[in-house]
Design a protein around this motif. Structure first.
Motif, PDB file in Angstrom:
ATOM      1  N   ARG A  98     -22.730  -5.065  -0.174  1.00 58.84           N
ATOM      2  CA  ARG A  98     -24.090  -5.353  -0.636  1.00 58.84           C
ATOM      3  C   ARG A  98     -24.253  -4.961  -2.100  1.00 58.84           C
ATOM      4  N   ASN A  99     -23.606  -3.868  -2.476  1.00 52.47           N
ATOM      5  CA  ASN A  99     -23.775  -3.303  -3.813  1.00 52.47           C
ATOM      6  C   ASN A  99     -22.405  -2.972  -4.404  1.00 52.47           C
ATOM      7  N   PRO A 100     -21.658  -3.991  -4.866  1.00 56.58           N
ATOM      8  CA  PRO A 100     -20.297  -3.752  -5.353  1.00 56.58           C
ATOM      9  C   PRO A 100     -20.219  -3.210  -6.782  1.00 56.58           C
ATOM     10  N   THR A 101     -21.368  -2.969  -7.415  1.00 52.72           N
ATOM     11  CA  THR A 101     -21.380  -2.565  -8.821  1.00 52.72           C
ATOM     12  C   THR A 101     -20.564  -1.307  -9.079  1.00 52.72           C
ATOM     13  N   ASN A 102     -20.649  -0.317  -8.204  1.00 54.01           N
ATOM     14  CA  ASN A 102     -19.931   0.945  -8.398  1.00 54.01           C
ATOM     15  C   ASN A 102     -18.657   1.021  -7.570  1.00 54.01           C
ATOM     16  N   ALA A 103     -18.105  -0.131  -7.226  1.00 51.58           N
ATOM     17  CA  ALA A 103     -16.858  -0.182  -6.469  1.00 51.58           C
ATOM     18  C   ALA A 103     -15.865  -1.064  -7.212  1.00 51.58           C
ATOM     19  N   TYR A 104     -14.606  -0.657  -7.178  1.00 52.91           N
ATOM     20  CA  TYR A 104     -13.567  -1.356  -7.923  1.00 52.91           C
ATOM     21  C   TYR A 104     -12.317  -1.488  -7.060  1.00 52.91           C
ATOM     22  N   VAL A 105     -11.622  -2.589  -7.248  1.00 56.36           N
ATOM     23  CA  VAL A 105     -10.323  -2.786  -6.604  1.00 56.36           C
ATOM     24  C   VAL A 105      -9.260  -2.512  -7.659  1.00 56.36           C
ATOM     25  N   LEU A 106      -8.444  -1.514  -7.427  1.00 58.13           N
ATOM     26  CA  LEU A 106      -7.347  -1.217  -8.340  1.00 58.13           C
ATOM     27  C   LEU A 106      -6.290  -2.302  -8.151  1.00 58.13           C
TER      28      LEU A 106
ATOM     29  N   ILE B 101     -13.223   3.477  -5.344  1.00 53.97           N
ATOM     30  CA  ILE B 101     -12.085   2.686  -5.804  1.00 53.97           C
ATOM     31  C   ILE B 101     -11.202   2.383  -4.604  1.00 53.97           C
ATOM     32  N   PHE B 102     -10.926   1.102  -4.399  1.00 57.17           N
ATOM     33  CA  PHE B 102      -9.999   0.671  -3.362  1.00 57.17           C
ATOM     34  C   PHE B 102      -8.583   0.782  -3.939  1.00 57.17           C
ATOM     35  N   VAL B 103      -7.742   1.601  -3.309  1.00 56.95           N
ATOM     36  CA  VAL B 103      -6.406   1.886  -3.828  1.00 56.95           C
ATOM     37  C   VAL B 103      -5.357   1.393  -2.835  1.00 56.95           C
ATOM     38  N   ALA B 104      -4.539   0.461  -3.280  1.00 57.42           N
ATOM     39  CA  ALA B 104      -3.459  -0.077  -2.457  1.00 57.42           C
ATOM     40  C   ALA B 104      -2.214   0.785  -2.601  1.00 57.42           C
TER      41      ALA B 104
ATOM     42  N   VAL C  70       2.031  -8.050   3.068  1.00 61.12           N
ATOM     43  CA  VAL C  70       1.249  -6.881   3.519  1.00 61.12           C
ATOM     44  C   VAL C  70       0.458  -6.243   2.382  1.00 61.12           C
ATOM     45  N   ASP C  71       0.148  -7.012   1.363  1.00 61.55           N
ATOM     46  CA  ASP C  71      -0.521  -6.493   0.172  1.00 61.55           C
ATOM     47  C   ASP C  71      -1.926  -5.986   0.515  1.00 61.55           C
ATOM     48  N   ASP C  72      -2.126  -4.676   0.373  1.00 63.42           N
ATOM     49  CA  ASP C  72      -3.435  -4.074   0.660  1.00 63.42           C
ATOM     50  C   ASP C  72      -4.537  -4.654  -0.226  1.00 63.42           C
ATOM     51  N   ARG C  73      -4.194  -5.060  -1.433  1.00 61.93           N
ATOM     52  CA  ARG C  73      -5.218  -5.525  -2.377  1.00 61.93           C
ATOM     53  C   ARG C  73      -5.965  -6.746  -1.869  1.00 61.93           C
ATOM     54  N   LYS C  74      -5.309  -7.589  -1.087  1.00 63.85           N
ATOM     55  CA  LYS C  74      -5.991  -8.764  -0.526  1.00 63.85           C
ATOM     56  C   LYS C  74      -7.164  -8.332   0.342  1.00 63.85           C
ATOM     57  N   LEU C  75      -6.925  -7.352   1.201  1.00 64.85           N
ATOM     58  CA  LEU C  75      -7.997  -6.844   2.063  1.00 64.85           C
ATOM     59  C   LEU C  75      -9.062  -6.124   1.251  1.00 64.85           C
TER      60      LEU C  75
END
Length: 197
Positions: free
Chosen positions: A79-87, A55-58, A65-70
């Motif tokens: 390559r395999n974003p299935t098990n990754a999430y942007v909070l 999980i990408f956590v901003a 400077v919003d971390d979520r953009k990055l």
């Protein structure tokens, strides 16, 4: 992504600091393409190696400077974003500190992301581009007497292999790191209460 939907898979939080583009130092551009490539590859390798959820956590939500953009950029490069999430939500410091007690390991470039992890006794790895942010993260690892929790290379120039090797080391020794944080953090919290006249 809702936290109640998490599986029992190992859980890793990642963070990339939105303001690195200005904090890398004089003469360096504000392009963070290499950094997003590196964190995307790091997320892929964590998922592939540990059958994990990432999980990408901003921790900063200001427009400039919003971390979520990055995080969105890094997620799109995986390559395999299935098990990754942007909070995507915006959270208070108290909520963010609480979140950082959840993962097995927190890996990121924003100082407070790593501080909140350490305060929760969550093993962490601080990495960044530019001397300013790297110095702050080195200081945190030093205070915790955990030099292995600081990546002493500039993320823009290092490439993925050294970062991946450091991440694997923190993951391998996460129980020992947790024990050190259990021992050290209360002393740091106590020391922070002193007032100097």
């Amino acid at each position: 992504m809702e936290f109640e939907k998490l599986s029992s898979a190992p859980l890793f939080f990642l963070n990339l600091k939105g303001s690195l583009k200005w904090l890398k130092g004089r003469g360096r551009g504000d392009d963070l393409n290499t950094e997003t490539n590196n964190i995307a590859e790091l997320a892929d390798r964590i998922i592939e190696t540990y059958s994990a959820t990432v999980i990408f956590v901003a921790t900063d939500f200001l427009e400039s400077v919003d971390d979520r953009k990055l995080h969105r950029e890094a997620h799109a490069k995986m390559r395999n974003p299935t098990n990754a999430y942007v909070l995507e939500g915006e959270y208070t410091d108290i909520e963010l500190k609480g979140f950082l007690g959840l993962p097995d390991v927190a890996l990121g470039s924003r100082y407070h992301f790593n501080v909140f992890a350490a305060a929760n006794k969550t093993p962490f790895l601080g990495f960044a581009s530019g001397e300013y942010q790297r110095t702050k993260l080195q200081g945190l690892a030093s205070l915790c007497e955990l030099p292995a929790c600081y990546f002493d290379e500039d993320l823009e120039y290092s490439g993925i292999e050294p970062l991946w090797n450091m991440a694997k080391n923190v993951i391998k020794h996460k129980r020992d790191i947790n024990k050190q944080l259990i021992k050290k953090v209360p002393k740091l919290e106590e020391a922070s209460q002193y007032v100097v006249n």
